[in-house]
Scaffold this active site. Structure first.
Site, PDB file in Angstrom:
ATOM      1  N   THR A  44       0.809  -1.223   0.000  1.00 47.18           N
ATOM      2  CA  THR A  44       0.000   0.000   0.000  1.00 47.18           C
ATOM      3  C   THR A  44       0.840   1.270   0.000  1.00 47.18           C
ATOM      4  OG1 THR A  44      -1.746  -1.137   1.178  1.00 47.18           O
ATOM      5  CG2 THR A  44      -1.751   1.235   1.365  1.00 47.18           C
ATOM      6  N   ASP A  77       1.956  -7.068  -4.107  1.00 42.69           N
ATOM      7  CA  ASP A  77       1.145  -7.036  -2.904  1.00 42.69           C
ATOM      8  C   ASP A  77       1.749  -8.106  -1.993  1.00 42.69           C
ATOM      9  OD1 ASP A  77      -2.059  -6.310  -2.115  1.00 42.69           O
ATOM     10  OD2 ASP A  77      -1.119  -8.021  -1.113  1.00 42.69           O
ATOM     11  N   ASP A 132       0.550  -6.819   5.157  1.00 41.06           N
ATOM     12  CA  ASP A 132      -0.124  -8.097   5.431  1.00 41.06           C
ATOM     13  C   ASP A 132       0.834  -9.207   5.856  1.00 41.06           C
ATOM     14  OD1 ASP A 132      -2.512  -6.898   4.927  1.00 41.06           O
ATOM     15  OD2 ASP A 132      -2.770  -7.716   2.912  1.00 41.06           O
TER      16      ASP A 132
HETATM   17  N1  ASP Z   1      -2.393  -5.851   0.790  1.00 38.82           N
HETATM   18  C1  ASP Z   1      -1.353  -4.898   1.106  1.00 38.82           C
HETATM   19  C2  ASP Z   1      -0.044  -5.651   1.198  1.00 38.82           C
HETATM   20  O1  ASP Z   1       0.204  -6.293   2.176  1.00 38.82           O
HETATM   21  C3  ASP Z   1      -1.674  -4.190   2.349  1.00 38.82           C
HETATM   22  C4  ASP Z   1      -0.623  -3.227   2.802  1.00 38.82           C
HETATM   23  O2  ASP Z   1       0.352  -2.945   2.177  1.00 38.82           O
HETATM   24  O3  ASP Z   1      -0.801  -2.682   3.883  1.00 38.82           O
HETATM   25  O4  ASP Z   1       0.714  -5.612   0.282  1.00 38.82           O
END
Ligand code: ASP
Length: 332
Positions: free
Chosen positions: A15, A59, A92
């Site tokens: 993110t 991600d 994550d």
């Molecule tokens: N889905 C994202 C990831 O883990 C969430 C984040 O970055 O906070 O890459």
């Protein structure tokens, strides 16, 4: 001595590297080489900050062992050129990656700070800027002898620096997304960054060469115990092909059902050579297989107590130990 440090920012994805598309209002990754446009504050650092971006950024739900190897090898290759490393990573699976890197990087004498954000860095209320800027500050911090203040793999999030392999992502919304329930924070970033020196791991002897252990064996799985768990569920997990180690997430201080079918299944698996590692479903506290009769039974059949390990650290440690063919998993 100049306290100007050289920092390598390693952007893996997540993110933090996103911004809102003004037309569609959806989150899209931006070209991270343009980070100065999003965070012009970085120009104010006296430190030299270089960037290495993974292509494509991922991600962190797609993190695999191969990415851990790439991060570890990159740090090894650039180790002499930099005083510290900041790894930008999705939240994550950040705790899994930080745990894995903590075992893979042996004789580490420089900071490797993982960070990310809950809101993209390109959004007004982002937590990413503060996380990024403080992480750089921490990765660059050295004592009067020029040695790193925090020469270990850590996670920085929302003003707290934690030991990486002690963290868990426990909040999917709050800016304080991580917790280290069983180990104090290594630093607290308020007006000043206060380092919690007694809890930071310093090398016994400085000057050892960094060794990177990229042999990881992923033949490990997890069984979470729950009331009503059936023999078929346990049997199906135990019959996973090539399984070498099983983490059981038990209740409280390491307790599991005492039903004979359950104990027999685990005992048979241990007799065939399976390592069974017992960690607690509780976030804080430790496994103590001698506290209750239910735990003693597990100990008797050869289950190994995982103390106060997180699931993330247990997985990474077993991958690592199995990969080294380590003979150090004993029931003692
Ligand atoms: N889905 C994202 C990831 O883990 C969430 C984040 O970055 O906070 O890459």
């Amino acid at each position: 001595m100049s306290m100007k440090s050289n920092i390598l920012l390693i952007y893996t994805g997540g993110t933090i590297g996103m911004k809102q598309d003004p037309e569609t209002m959806t989150l899209v990754p931006f070209d991270f080489s343009q980070i100065l446009e999003e965070v012009p504050e970085l120009k104010k650092f006296v430190h030299t900050i270089d960037l290495h971006s993974f292509d494509p950024p991922i991600d962190s739900s797609d993190i695999e062992v191969k990415i851990w190897m790439d991060i570890a090898n990159l740090i090894k290759e650039r180790y002499e050129d930099y005083d510290g490393f900041v790894v930008l990573h999705g939240t994550d699976t950040m705790s899994y990656s930080a745990s894995a890197l903590s075992f893979m990087l042996e004789n580490l004498e420089k900071p490797v700070v993982f960070t990310g954000s809950q809101l993209p860095i390109g959004m007004l209320r982002t937590d990413g800027k503060e996380n990024l800027i403080s992480s750089i500050e921490i990765a660059a911090a050295r004592d009067k002898d020029g040695r790193a203040m925090v020469p270990e793999v850590s996670v920085f999030f929302e003003s707290q620096l934690y030991r990486g392999n002690r963290t868990t992502k426990y909040n999917a919304e709050n800016f304080r997304a991580f917790r280290s329930a069983n180990y104090p924070s290594l630093a607290d970033a308020g007006i000043h960054i206060k380092y919690n020196i007694p809890f930071i791991r310093y090398p016994g002897t400085w000057g050892k060469e960094l060794a990177v252990n990229t042999n990881l064996d992923t033949n490990v799985t997890i069984l979470k115990i729950f009331p009503g768990i059936s023999p078929d569920t346990v049997k199906s997990i135990l019959s996973t092909p090539n399984l070498k180690a099983l983490i059981i997430e038990t209740y409280g201080s390491g307790n599991a059902p005492t039903k004979q079918w359950f104990i027999n299944l685990l005992q048979e698996a241990i007799a065939k050579g399976l390592i069974i590692f017992n960690i607690s479903q509780c976030l804080a506290g430790s496994v103590d297989m001698e506290a209750y009769a239910t735990g003693i039974l597990l100990k008797r059949i050869g289950v190994i107590g995982g103390n106060d390990s997180t699931t993330e650290a247990a997985i990474a440690k077993l991958f690592f130990l199995l990969g080294q063919n380590a003979d150090i998993l004993t029931t003692k």
